[in-house]
Design a protein around this motif. Sequence first.
Motif, PDB file in Angstrom:
ATOM      1  N   ASN A 121       4.892   5.802  -5.540  1.00 40.34           N
ATOM      2  CA  ASN A 121       4.245   5.432  -7.236  1.00 40.34           C
ATOM      3  C   ASN A 121       3.326   6.014  -7.351  1.00 40.34           C
ATOM      4  O   ASN A 121       3.978   6.856  -8.465  1.00 40.34           O
ATOM      5  CB  ASN A 121       3.684   3.988  -7.491  1.00 40.34           C
ATOM      6  N   LEU A 122       2.504   6.269  -6.881  1.00 45.54           N
ATOM      7  CA  LEU A 122       1.227   7.956  -7.735  1.00 45.54           C
ATOM      8  C   LEU A 122       1.809   8.943  -7.097  1.00 45.54           C
ATOM      9  O   LEU A 122       1.431  10.100  -7.714  1.00 45.54           O
ATOM     10  CB  LEU A 122       0.183   7.118  -6.368  1.00 45.54           C
ATOM     11  N   GLN A 139       0.726  -1.298  -0.163  1.00 53.31           N
ATOM     12  CA  GLN A 139       0.271  -0.032  -0.125  1.00 53.31           C
ATOM     13  C   GLN A 139       1.090   1.453  -0.011  1.00 53.31           C
ATOM     14  O   GLN A 139       0.457   2.447  -0.494  1.00 53.31           O
ATOM     15  CB  GLN A 139      -1.128   0.394   1.215  1.00 53.31           C
ATOM     16  N   PHE A 140       1.784   1.094   1.065  1.00 53.81           N
ATOM     17  CA  PHE A 140       2.607   2.434   1.149  1.00 53.81           C
ATOM     18  C   PHE A 140       3.713   2.260  -0.445  1.00 53.81           C
ATOM     19  O   PHE A 140       4.024   3.113  -0.641  1.00 53.81           O
ATOM     20  CB  PHE A 140       4.241   2.451   1.844  1.00 53.81           C
ATOM     21  N   GLU A 141       3.757   1.430  -0.819  1.00 51.44           N
ATOM     22  CA  GLU A 141       4.986   1.484  -2.481  1.00 51.44           C
ATOM     23  C   GLU A 141       3.586   1.805  -3.518  1.00 51.44           C
ATOM     24  O   GLU A 141       3.845   3.115  -3.984  1.00 51.44           O
ATOM     25  CB  GLU A 141       4.866  -0.061  -2.459  1.00 51.44           C
TER      26      GLU A 141
END
Length: 383
Positions: free
Chosen positions: A378-379, A372-374
Amino acid sequence: MEDAAGDLKQALPNVCDSVQIHVEVHQKSSSVAKKEDIRMNVLKLLNRHNIVFGDYKWTEFDDPFLNNNVQSVAIVDTDLKLKDRQPIDLSTSSLSLHVFHLNEEGPTSENLEEENDDITAAHHWVLPAGPPGTGKTSLCKALAQKLTIRLSYRYRYGQLIEINSHSLFSKWFSESGKLVTKMFQKIQELVDDRDALVFVLIDEVESLTAARSAFKAGTEPSDAIRVVNAVLTQIDQIKRYPNVVILTTSNITEKIDMAFVDRADIKQYIGPPSTAAIFRIYLSCLEELMKCQIIYPRQQLLTLRELEMIGFIENNVSRLSLVLKDISRKSEGLGGRVLRKLPFLAHALYIQSPSVTMTTFLQALSLAVDKQFEEKKNLADCV
């Protein structure tokens, strides 16, 4: 049992006496038992278990009367009392018992007819009506729920009207102010019932108040300002009633019109869930998964309060709960909606069987948090 409780109290010299304790008793929807009979049997239950170490909930009972008539008995809000984290002696405490039924019919829609359109302007709940969530809107609904239960001695039930701000803007010029008036006329009818505690929730209030700023800047038609002025006028009219609570939420605080801010008695910033709140969210999800036997066999998980009582020492009983605590800590910064989805994503992405052990599931949950943090990073890099 009573002797054991006495021995326990002697072994705990810092037992907290003489505090007010709230006990919420959820009466089954099928039960027609009198509240006084339920209170009497709940008091017998509490007499048998008169030392508590924080919030506690019973869902199974030895007493046939309670089994037949009561869904749960919950000792709540003890964190406000336990500043020094000492146990509480119920036998010397002032007990406030709140017996309630949950309304299970769900919300109804309040519609405003405009020409050939049928506009859903608000959703209407009879309270208490079910478990709250974790976001700002859910917290407002939870507050309404809690006040309805706590003030049940004064009001027979609660009414919650959640206003759809966007629906109050008419596509027909000069009609928006009339829609607001029509909406609040419906609310006035509820307020006139003195047995009802009425909550008016205006979600995303900035969508109304931003129109006022835009009008001043010359980018919004005069009809938009009529909506805001009409809402302010109607709020001023109903807030003088003693059985009305007005709640608003906003994601963009700088967009809120000062005319709304000045009318607010309490302004509360709600940030992302704390580690303790995240732990409780995960714990409730895991309990549901164990109940459905998606996680099997059932494992005992300690609460944060219980972990604190043993000094966060790792042993066979506390090991999995400490793992969950670590996952909760690294989940800080995620919103409530995301947190409740993560156990589902953990199962969907990393578990290939219909049933899994708690150890394996916690490993999958940890990976889901990392993912989720990755994805968030990226977003952010793409913006």
